[in-house]
Scaffold this motif. Structure first.
Motif, PDB file in Angstrom:
ATOM      1  N   SER A 278      73.276  53.290  -1.349  1.00 41.64           N
ATOM      2  CA  SER A 278      73.112  53.194  -2.797  1.00 41.64           C
ATOM      3  C   SER A 278      73.425  54.545  -3.443  1.00 41.64           C
ATOM      4  CB  SER A 278      71.691  52.772  -3.162  1.00 41.64           C
ATOM      5  OG  SER A 278      70.764  53.765  -2.774  1.00 41.64           O
ATOM      6  N   PHE A 279      73.662  54.504  -4.748  1.00 41.83           N
ATOM      7  CA  PHE A 279      73.772  55.705  -5.555  1.00 41.83           C
ATOM      8  C   PHE A 279      72.543  55.759  -6.448  1.00 41.83           C
ATOM      9  CE2 PHE A 279      78.295  55.558  -4.502  1.00 41.83           C
ATOM     10  CZ  PHE A 279      78.566  56.898  -4.328  1.00 41.83           C
ATOM     11  N   GLN A 280      71.718  56.794  -6.271  1.00 44.04           N
ATOM     12  CA  GLN A 280      70.494  56.956  -7.052  1.00 44.04           C
ATOM     13  C   GLN A 280      70.726  57.974  -8.155  1.00 44.04           C
ATOM     14  OE1 GLN A 280      67.593  55.151  -6.440  1.00 44.04           O
ATOM     15  NE2 GLN A 280      68.974  54.047  -5.062  1.00 44.04           N
ATOM     16  N   LYS A 281      70.326  57.615  -9.363  1.00 42.83           N
ATOM     17  CA  LYS A 281      70.531  58.492 -10.510  1.00 42.83           C
ATOM     18  C   LYS A 281      69.681  59.750 -10.361  1.00 42.83           C
ATOM     19  CE  LYS A 281      70.806  58.458 -15.477  1.00 42.83           C
ATOM     20  NZ  LYS A 281      70.637  57.676 -16.697  1.00 42.83           N
ATOM     21  N   MET A 282      70.290  60.889 -10.639  1.00 40.39           N
ATOM     22  CA  MET A 282      69.590  62.171 -10.547  1.00 40.39           C
ATOM     23  C   MET A 282      68.994  62.518 -11.909  1.00 40.39           C
ATOM     24  SD  MET A 282      72.276  64.323  -8.209  1.00 40.39           S
ATOM     25  CE  MET A 282      71.203  65.748  -8.143  1.00 40.39           C
ATOM     26  N   LYS A 283      67.870  63.199 -11.880  1.00 38.21           N
ATOM     27  CA  LYS A 283      67.257  63.676 -13.118  1.00 38.21           C
ATOM     28  C   LYS A 283      68.075  64.872 -13.587  1.00 38.21           C
ATOM     29  CE  LYS A 283      62.839  65.041 -15.025  1.00 38.21           C
ATOM     30  NZ  LYS A 283      62.518  63.961 -15.916  1.00 38.21           N
ATOM     31  N   MET A 284      68.496  64.833 -14.840  1.00 36.71           N
ATOM     32  CA  MET A 284      69.344  65.875 -15.387  1.00 36.71           C
ATOM     33  C   MET A 284      68.516  66.889 -16.184  1.00 36.71           C
ATOM     34  SD  MET A 284      71.971  64.777 -13.995  1.00 36.71           S
ATOM     35  CE  MET A 284      73.057  66.079 -14.526  1.00 36.71           C
ATOM     36  N   PRO A 285      68.989  68.134 -16.304  1.00 32.66           N
ATOM     37  CA  PRO A 285      68.214  69.160 -17.031  1.00 32.66           C
ATOM     38  C   PRO A 285      67.868  68.742 -18.453  1.00 32.66           C
ATOM     39  CG  PRO A 285      70.093  70.161 -15.913  1.00 32.66           C
ATOM     40  CD  PRO A 285      70.231  68.668 -15.768  1.00 32.66           C
TER      41      PRO A 285
END
Length: 128
Positions: free
Chosen positions: A117-124
């Motif tokens: 899967s591709f998990q969304k990263m938390k962005m700054p």
């Protein structure tokens, strides 16, 4: 703008450099083509087909052929336009990222118990 970094690896024996290898990370091009196939520079088992318009990604294996990788929280895209780029590290093929080139959102490729899967990263900017 496409950023490409070089990584180096050296083996030292008796204070002498025996070998230096430079690898370039793999990244899909931003050319106006819808589909692109790429393989990790250091691991032929990490091969992907990317739909650069919609951000759909298929993992390719010799045994199973193509299987779509689920992406957490798909985002809005600009119709009939390149929206995504795929990046794979030169030295660690497990570091694979999908980038929306318009919003800056990034998803990291993960493989857990055979599930991809591709998990969304938390962005700054999500901290605001």
């Amino acid at each position: 703008t496409l950023f490409i970094a070089l990584t180096g690896k050296a083996q030292v024996t008796n204070n002498t450099v025996v070998e230096t290898v430079y690898r370039t990370p793999g990244a899909t091009q931003l050319a106006d083509v819808r589909y692109e196939y790429m393989q990790a520079p250091s691991n032929s088992a990490q091969a992907f087909l990317l739909d650069k318009y919609e951000g759909r990604v298929w993992h390719h294996s010799k045994k199973k052929g193509f299987s779509e990788v689920v992406r957490e929280t798909p985002d809005a895209v600009e119709k009939d336009k390149v929206n995504y780029q795929l990046y794979i590290s030169a030295s660690n093929s497990s570091l694979c990222f999908l980038l929306n080139i318009h919003t800056g959102e990034i998803w990291r490729y993960l493989k857990n118990s055979g599930e991809r899967s591709f998990q969304k990263m938390k962005m700054p900017w999500d901290n605001k």
